[in-house]
Design an enzyme around this catalytic site. Structure first.
Site, PDB file in Angstrom:
ATOM      1  NE  ARG A  65       0.080  15.218 -59.420  1.00 34.58           N
ATOM      2  CZ  ARG A  65       0.729  15.841 -60.406  1.00 34.58           C
ATOM      3  NH1 ARG A  65       0.731  17.165 -60.479  1.00 34.58           N
ATOM      4  NH2 ARG A  65       1.341  15.143 -61.332  1.00 34.58           N
TER       5      ARG A  65
ATOM      6  CE1 TYR B 205      -2.709  17.957 -33.472  1.00 31.86           C
ATOM      7  CE2 TYR B 205      -1.464  18.185 -35.510  1.00 31.86           C
ATOM      8  CZ  TYR B 205      -2.249  17.423 -34.664  1.00 31.86           C
ATOM      9  OH  TYR B 205      -2.570  16.146 -35.013  1.00 31.86           O
TER      10      TYR B 205
HETATM   11  C1  LIG Z   1      -5.702  17.637 -35.610  1.00 38.90           C
HETATM   12  C2  LIG Z   1      -5.066  18.959 -35.819  1.00 38.90           C
HETATM   13  C3  LIG Z   1      -4.220  19.189 -36.899  1.00 38.90           C
HETATM   14  C4  LIG Z   1      -3.800  18.082 -37.835  1.00 38.90           C
HETATM   15  O1  LIG Z   1      -4.825  17.590 -38.579  1.00 38.90           O
HETATM   16  P1  LIG Z   1      -4.817  16.134 -39.290  1.00 38.90           P
HETATM   17  O2  LIG Z   1      -5.949  16.271 -40.221  1.00 38.90           O
HETATM   18  O3  LIG Z   1      -4.995  15.137 -38.203  1.00 38.90           O
HETATM   19  O4  LIG Z   1      -3.484  15.991 -39.973  1.00 38.90           O
HETATM   20  C5  LIG Z   1      -3.719  20.461 -37.084  1.00 38.90           C
HETATM   21  N1  LIG Z   1      -4.013  21.449 -36.243  1.00 38.90           N
HETATM   22  C6  LIG Z   1      -4.807  21.274 -35.183  1.00 38.90           C
HETATM   23  C7  LIG Z   1      -5.098  22.422 -34.279  1.00 38.90           C
HETATM   24  C8  LIG Z   1      -5.347  20.023 -34.918  1.00 38.90           C
HETATM   25  O5  LIG Z   1      -6.113  19.830 -33.838  1.00 38.90           O
END
Ligand SMILES: *Cc1c(COP(=O)(O)O)cnc(C)c1O
Length: 386
Positions: free
Chosen positions: A51, A104
Site C-alpha cells: 500500500r 467539476y
Molecule cells: C472527470 C473529472 C474528475 C474526476 O475524475 P475521475 O477519475 O472520474 O474520478 C475530476 N475533475 C475533472 C475536471 C474531471 O473532468
C-alpha cells in the site's frame, strides 16, 4: 530536456529490471524482510508494504512529480478520490473553504454534502469575480481555495497568479484541478499554487480504460499529503497505474493532435450562424483568452459550444445518430464524445447558455469529425453552408 523527451524517459527503472524498458507490474501486497534488523528499520527501506509503495507506483509518481515540478506526487484510485484527499489533507473541523462554482460537479457536491457534515464551512465563488470581491468572501477561518481552470462545462479561466497572491497574503492553501491542461500545458506548482490535482482517467490514461487520480504539491505540504494519503489508504492497483504510465509515453503526441484538430473544429463552429458561442480558451473570442495566452502552453481537445435552442426531438435526431461522436461522461480518450450539458450549479445564472454541447475531440481525422457534426446539425433542423 523538452517535455516530449522527458515523457519517454521519466520513471523508467530499466537497469533495476534486467534491461526491460518498462517497469514490470508489481502485484505486491506483502513484502518480506530478510532480517529482524531489516523489518525494524522498515520505514527507511524503499519498499515495505504494497500500500505504501512498489516500483510500479514509484515509476508513475516520480514521473508525475517531475512533470508537475512538484515536491511530492501521490496516486489515488480516481480523480474524485484525489480531490477528496486534497480537501482532507488541508481541512479540519471549524475551517472554511471556498470552491469555484465552475468546478467539476462532484467536487462541488463533495464540498457541500460531505465536508459540511464534518463541520467545515463551504462557500462558492464565481470564476470571473474580481480579487476585491473574492477577498470579501474570506473569513478568519478560511484555510483553502479549491479552484479549477478552465471550469468544467463553461470553460472560464481563473487568474492564477492573482489567486496565488491572495492566498499567500492570507496564508490560505490553493489547490487547482489541472485535469484539462495536463502537466504539459500548465504547471501550477512553479506558479505558487500549493496543490495540482489530476483525473488521470482523462488525457493521462488517454484510452478510456482506467480510472486514476493524482495529487502533487509543493514542499510546504509534502509531508502532510504523504501522511494523509497513507492514513486513508487510497492507493491504486498496479494494472491501472501501468496504463497511466503507458499513457504518459504518448501524451505529447496525442495532445498535439487533440489541440490541432480541436482548434480547427472550434474555428469552423464559430462560422456557423446558429452557434452562439464557442467556449474554447485558445480562440481570440474567448473572454479569458489573454489569461490562456499568458498562463498556458497549449489547449487540449475539450470545449463547449452554445447553440440556438431546439426541442428535444430535434436534439435527439442529432445526437442519437452520430457516426463518430458518442455520448458519454468522461473525456480525454482517443474517441470523440459529445454531451448536452447543463451548468446548474452556478451561484449567478449566465446569459446565452440555454443549450450547451460539450465536445471532446479524439484522435480522428478533422474532416470526418466536421462531417459528422454537420450531418448532425442538419438532422437537428439547422441550415449549413455547402
Ligand atoms: C472527470 C473529472 C474528475 C474526476 O475524475 P475521475 O477519475 O472520474 O474520478 C475530476 N475533475 C475533472 C475536471 C474531471 O473532468
Amino acid at each position: 530536456m523538452k517535455k516530449e523527451t522527458k515523457l519517454t524517459h521519466l520513471g523508467r527503472m530499466t537497469s533495476e529490471h534486467y534491461g526491460a524498458v518498462n517497469t514490470p507490474i508489481y502485484r505486491a501486497s506483502t513484502i518480506v524482510h530478510p532480517t529482524l534488523d531489516h523489518i525494524r528499520r522498515r520505514q527507511t527501506q524503499p519498499y515495505y508494504y504494497g500500500r505504501r509503495a512498489t516500483p510500479t507506483i514509484d515509476s508513475f509518481t516520480s514521473a508525475m512529480r517531475e512533470l508537475e515540478a512538484a515536491e511530492m506526487s501521490v496516486v489515488c484510485p480516481s480523480g474524485v478520490a484525489a480531490l477528496a484527499l486534497c480537501f482532507l489533507t488541508v481541512l479540519k473541523a471549524g475551517d472554511h473553504v471556498l470552491v469555484v462554482d465552475t468546478a467539476y460537479d462532484p467536487t462541488q457536491v463533495m464540498a457541500q454534502d460531505f465536508l459540511r457534515k464534518y463541520n467545515i464551512e463551504v462557500d462558492f465563488f464565481a470564476p470571473r469575480e474580481t480579487m476585491a470581491d473574492l477577498s470579501k468572501r474570506l473569513k478568519p477561518n478560511t484555510r483553502m481555495i479549491m479552484a479549477e481552470s478552465p471550469g468544467s462545462l463553461t470553460m472560464e479561466l481563473l487568474d492564477i497568479p492573482a489567486l496565488v497572491a491572495l492566498c499567500k497574503k492570507h496564508d490560505i492553501a490553493l489547490a487547482i484541478d489541472n485535469t484539462w491542461a495536463t502537466p504539459l500545458f500548465m504547471q501550477p506548482i512553479p506558479m505558487g499554487v500549493d496543490f495540482s490535482i489530476h483525473s488521470a482517467t482523462k488525457y493521462i490514461v488517454g484510452h478510456a480504460d482506467a480510472l486514476l487520480g493524482t495529487v502533487s504539491c509543493n514542499a510546504k505540504w509534502a509531508d502532510k499529503l504523504k501522511h494523509t494519503h497513507g492514513l486513508l489508504g487510497i492507493t491504486a492497483g498496479p494494472d491501472d497505474i501501468t496504463l497511466a504510465l503507458r499513457g504518459l509515453r504518448s501524451l505529447a503526441a496525442r495532445l498535439e493532435h487533440h489541440q490541432k484538430v480541436g482548434l480547427e473544429i472550434a474555428q469552423w463552429l464559430e462560422t456557423l450562424t446558429f452557434v452562439r458561442a464557442v467556449l474554447h480558451p485558445a480562440l481570440p473570442s474567448h473572454p479569458d483568452h489573454s489569461l490562456w495566452q499568458r498562463d498556458f502552453a497549449g489547449a487540449t481537445g475539450l470545449f463547449t459550444i452554445s447553440i440556438d435552442p431546439i426541442d428535444d426531438t430535434h436534439l435527439a435526431a442529432m445526437l442519437d445518430h452520430m457516426q463518430l461522436f458518442a455520448m458519454g461522461y468522461s473525456w480525454g480518450g482517443f474517441e470523440s464524445l459529445i454531451l448536452p450539458v447543463i451548468p446548474d450549479r452556478k451561484i449567478a445564472p449566465r446569459d446565452g447558455q440555454e443549450l450547451l454541447l460539450r465536445l471532446s475531440i479524439g484522435l480522428e481525422n478533422s474532416d470526418d469529425l466536421k462531417n459528422d457534426l454537420a450531418e448532425g446539425f442538419r438532422r437537428a433542423g439547422f441550415t449549413l453552408p455547402g
